[in-house]
Write an enzyme that holds these catalytic residues in place. Structure first.
Site, short mmCIF file in Angstrom:
data_model
loop_
_atom_site.label_atom_id
_atom_site.label_comp_id
_atom_site.label_asym_id
_atom_site.label_seq_id
_atom_site.Cartn_x
_atom_site.Cartn_y
_atom_site.Cartn_z
N LEU A 29 -21.92 -8.18 -8.92
CA LEU A 29 -22.93 -7.14 -8.80
C LEU A 29 -24.30 -7.76 -8.58
O LEU A 29 -25.10 -7.29 -7.77
CB LEU A 29 -22.96 -6.27 -10.07
CG LEU A 29 -21.73 -5.44 -10.40
CD1 LEU A 29 -21.96 -4.60 -11.64
CD2 LEU A 29 -21.35 -4.53 -9.24
N ALA A 30 -24.57 -8.85 -9.29
CA ALA A 30 -25.87 -9.51 -9.18
C ALA A 30 -26.09 -10.06 -7.77
O ALA A 30 -27.18 -9.92 -7.21
CB ALA A 30 -25.98 -10.62 -10.23
N GLU B 113 -18.34 -8.30 6.10
CA GLU B 113 -17.60 -7.77 7.25
C GLU B 113 -18.19 -8.33 8.54
O GLU B 113 -19.39 -8.58 8.63
CB GLU B 113 -17.66 -6.25 7.25
CG GLU B 113 -16.81 -5.67 6.15
CD GLU B 113 -16.86 -4.15 6.13
OE1 GLU B 113 -16.94 -3.52 7.19
OE2 GLU B 113 -16.82 -3.60 5.02
N GLN C 14 -25.26 -0.37 -1.89
CA GLN C 14 -25.73 0.78 -2.65
C GLN C 14 -24.84 1.04 -3.87
O GLN C 14 -25.32 1.25 -4.98
CB GLN C 14 -25.79 2.01 -1.74
CG GLN C 14 -26.10 3.26 -2.51
CD GLN C 14 -26.79 4.29 -1.64
OE1 GLN C 14 -27.63 3.98 -0.82
NE2 GLN C 14 -26.46 5.55 -1.85
N ASP D 110 0.87 -1.18 0.00
CA ASP D 110 0.00 0.00 0.00
C ASP D 110 0.90 1.22 0.00
O ASP D 110 1.97 1.20 0.61
CB ASP D 110 -0.87 -0.01 1.27
CG ASP D 110 -2.08 0.90 1.14
OD1 ASP D 110 -3.21 0.37 1.23
OD2 ASP D 110 -1.91 2.12 0.95
N SER E 194 -11.14 -6.00 -6.56
CA SER E 194 -12.10 -4.93 -6.24
C SER E 194 -13.35 -5.20 -7.05
O SER E 194 -13.27 -5.73 -8.15
CB SER E 194 -11.58 -3.57 -6.69
OG SER E 194 -10.20 -3.45 -6.54
N CYS F 232 -20.91 -1.63 0.04
CA CYS F 232 -21.09 -2.38 -1.20
C CYS F 232 -22.48 -2.32 -1.82
O CYS F 232 -22.61 -2.09 -3.02
CB CYS F 232 -20.73 -3.83 -0.97
SG CYS F 232 -19.09 -3.99 -0.27
C1 UGA Z 1 -22.01 -7.66 1.59
C2 UGA Z 1 -22.33 -9.08 1.09
O1 UGA Z 1 -23.13 -9.77 2.08
C3 UGA Z 1 -21.04 -9.86 0.85
O2 UGA Z 1 -21.34 -11.14 0.31
C4 UGA Z 1 -20.17 -9.09 -0.15
O3 UGA Z 1 -18.94 -9.74 -0.36
C5 UGA Z 1 -19.90 -7.70 0.43
O4 UGA Z 1 -21.14 -7.01 0.64
C6 UGA Z 1 -19.05 -6.95 -0.55
O5 UGA Z 1 -19.51 -6.69 -1.66
O6 UGA Z 1 -17.88 -6.70 -0.25
P1 UGA Z 1 -21.33 -6.58 3.94
O7 UGA Z 1 -21.71 -5.29 3.30
O8 UGA Z 1 -20.02 -6.67 4.63
O9 UGA Z 1 -21.36 -7.77 2.85
O10 UGA Z 1 -22.43 -6.95 5.05
P2 UGA Z 1 -23.87 -7.65 5.00
O11 UGA Z 1 -23.87 -8.71 6.05
O12 UGA Z 1 -24.27 -8.07 3.66
O13 UGA Z 1 -24.84 -6.49 5.51
C7 UGA Z 1 -25.14 -5.35 4.70
C8 UGA Z 1 -26.22 -4.53 5.37
O14 UGA Z 1 -27.48 -5.21 5.32
C9 UGA Z 1 -25.97 -4.24 6.85
O15 UGA Z 1 -26.31 -2.90 7.12
C10 UGA Z 1 -26.90 -5.19 7.55
O16 UGA Z 1 -27.27 -4.75 8.82
C11 UGA Z 1 -28.07 -5.21 6.60
N1 UGA Z 1 -28.94 -6.41 6.74
C12 UGA Z 1 -28.43 -7.64 6.49
C13 UGA Z 1 -30.26 -6.26 7.08
O17 UGA Z 1 -30.76 -5.13 7.30
N2 UGA Z 1 -31.06 -7.38 7.20
C14 UGA Z 1 -30.57 -8.63 6.96
O18 UGA Z 1 -31.36 -9.61 7.07
C15 UGA Z 1 -29.23 -8.77 6.61
#
Ligand code: UGA
Length: 455
Positions: free
Chosen positions: A201-202, A145, A258, A17, A111, A256
């Protein structure tokens, strides 16, 4: 990369980095991010086959495989502003790789980038005129995360996209051999480049869509007396639907969902697919609606004004077990309350005050210096709720389930309100203590029923 180092002791991993403070932090005992289990993995490999360095060019020149994991934020200006990904960092990384390389390399796109980025990168790399062979692979990451280590140890799948040429297939096989050291081979899916990029993306669009679907249901549940948790349980039992990602919430956040949906929307628009673009846009619109609805509930329940009232915010991160605040719904909720002149007192076990101040002051609508004084960050939930009129729970941290709510109630102004944006508290128990409770998608208290509250 730390997990690759752990699982593949014969592979030398160097994380590079240009930021010296970041690399210094990775080389110290205090890692720069909070991720359960990561400390342990890094500790096991650091100095053996895992290294952190700012000497970017040297290590890139020496590598056989280069993973590019640079930031790809949404463009803020110019063509595609507000939707398209900003590929500045990706492009300069590609140019640097082309400049410093003296041997053939596999360049892995890690990425999340819009479909067909690899093609552009390939062009930059292959126009280097040095006779070096570059193979581009797309290897999107699906970890979430807070559960990153668990997800990486046992992924649902690993996706590798590459060219359908013999060189491309050889590169795919080389990367597959790395993952195959701990991932069952049937979980490693090999596709063409575009399919891999689009699948990422999908997948995020489908996940976010589930949350917006259940959040849309939550509004209907509140209006009609159904309980969204019961509805989720009932539909989740259908094996075709499945039980995961059906928790109603104040809205999804994170770096991710949005961004990736906006990218998808932009790609659709560029291909003249307006209906498809609008379909996915709606997922974001419902998410915004859910956040606004939550703020409106708070304000209307508290006699249509929160002016001068103290509101405690429990949780600021976009989900539990992370200190990440990117696109967290807490930003919009806090801004809504501040806009209505509330005094907010924020507690999150992992988010630093500095970050919160930045998030609340630097978004699209800069706030006046006086509004900053309306915000306090404290290091304890009891401190945050002392003398408050209401409590908003915005992150589902486990510790919020275990708080002494009787003690909290005794220290608050009356009537005392709890607005649970994550359905983490036992609403009935809190009502017995004396709280007026609003929980997303749950039958409303008599108090709330009488208040006009729709966004
Ligand atoms: C998300 C995807 O789940 C991962 O598979 C993907 O690799 C990642 O984006 C990425 O593109 O890097 P992440 O954003 O770390 O992972 O977290 P999520 O667990 O997906 O949660 C996203 C948001 O949705 C959080 O604000 C969470 O609180 C909310 N959420 C999740 C809900 O409101 N309800 C649910 O049932 C699940």
């Amino acid at each position: 990369m730390a997990v690759i180092a752990l699982k593949c002791p014969k592979v030398q991993v160097v994380v590079v980095d240009i930021s010296t403070p970041r690399i210094t932090a990775w080389n110290s005992d205090q890692l720069p991010i909070y991720e359960p289990g990561l400390d342990d993995v890094v500790k096991q490999c650091k100095g053996k086959n895992l290294f952190f360095s700012t000497d970017v060019e040297k290590h890139v020149a020496e590598a056989d495989i280069v993973f590019v994991s640079v930031n790809t934020p949404t463009k803020t200006q110019g063509l595609g502003a507000g939707k398209a990904a900003d590929l500045t960092y990706w492009e300069s990384a590609a140019r640097m790789i082309a400049d410093v390389s003296k041997s053939d390399k596999i360049v892995v796109e890690k990425s999340t980038v819009p479909v067909k980025t690899a093609e552009a990168i390939e062009r930059i790399l292959t126009h280097n005129n040095k006779g070096i062979n570059f193979q581009i692979l797309s290897n999107p990451e699906f970890l979430a995360e807070g559960t990153a280590i668990k997800d990486l140890f046992n992924p649902d799948r690993v996706l590798i996209g590459g060219r359908e040429t013999s060189g491309g297939q050889k590169a795919i096989a080389a990367l597959r051999d790395v993952y195959a050291q701990w991932v069952p081979i049937d979980k490693i899916i090999c596709t063409n480049l575009w399919s891999a990029e689009l699948s990422k993306l999908a997948a995020n669009a489908f996940l976010a869509q589930r949350i917006s679907s259940v959040n849309a249901m939550s509004a209907l549940c509140e209006a009609t007396g159904a309980d969204v948790t019961q509805v989720s349980q009932a539909i989740g039992k259908d094996t075709r639907i499945g039980p995961k990602f059906l928790n109603a919430s104040v809205g999804f956040g994170g770096s991710c969902f949005q961004k990736d949906i906006l990218n998808l929307v932009y790609i659709c628009e560029c291909h003249g697919l307006a209906e498809v673009a609008n379909y996915w846009k709606q997922v974001i619109k419902i998410n915004d609606y859910q956040k606004t609805r939550f703020v409106n509930r708070i304000v209307s329940s508290m006699f249509n004004t929160v002016s001068g009232k103290k509101v405690a915010i429990l949780g600021f991160a976009f989900k539990k077990d992370t200190g990440d605040t990117r696109e967290t719904p807490a930003i919009d909720v806090c801004k809504g309350l501040i806009g209505d002149k509330a005094k907010i007192s924020i507690y999150d076990p992992q988010v630093q005050e500095e970050q919160i101040t930045r998030d609340l002051a630097l978004k699209k609508f800069p706030m006046s210096p006086t509004s900053v004084k309306q915000v306090a960050c404290v290091w304890d939930a009891y401190e945050a709720t002392k003398g408050a009129h209401g409590i908003c729970i915005l992150t589902e941290w486990d510790e919020f389930k275990l708080l002494d709510y009787k003690r909290i109630f005794d220290g608050m102004e009356k009537p005392a309100f709890v607005f649970d944006g994550r359905n983490v508290v036992d609403a009935e128990k809190l009502r017995k203590i004396g709280f007026i409770v609003y929980a997303i998608g749950k039958p409303l208290d008599a108090w709330l029923k009488d208040m006009p509250a729709v966004a």
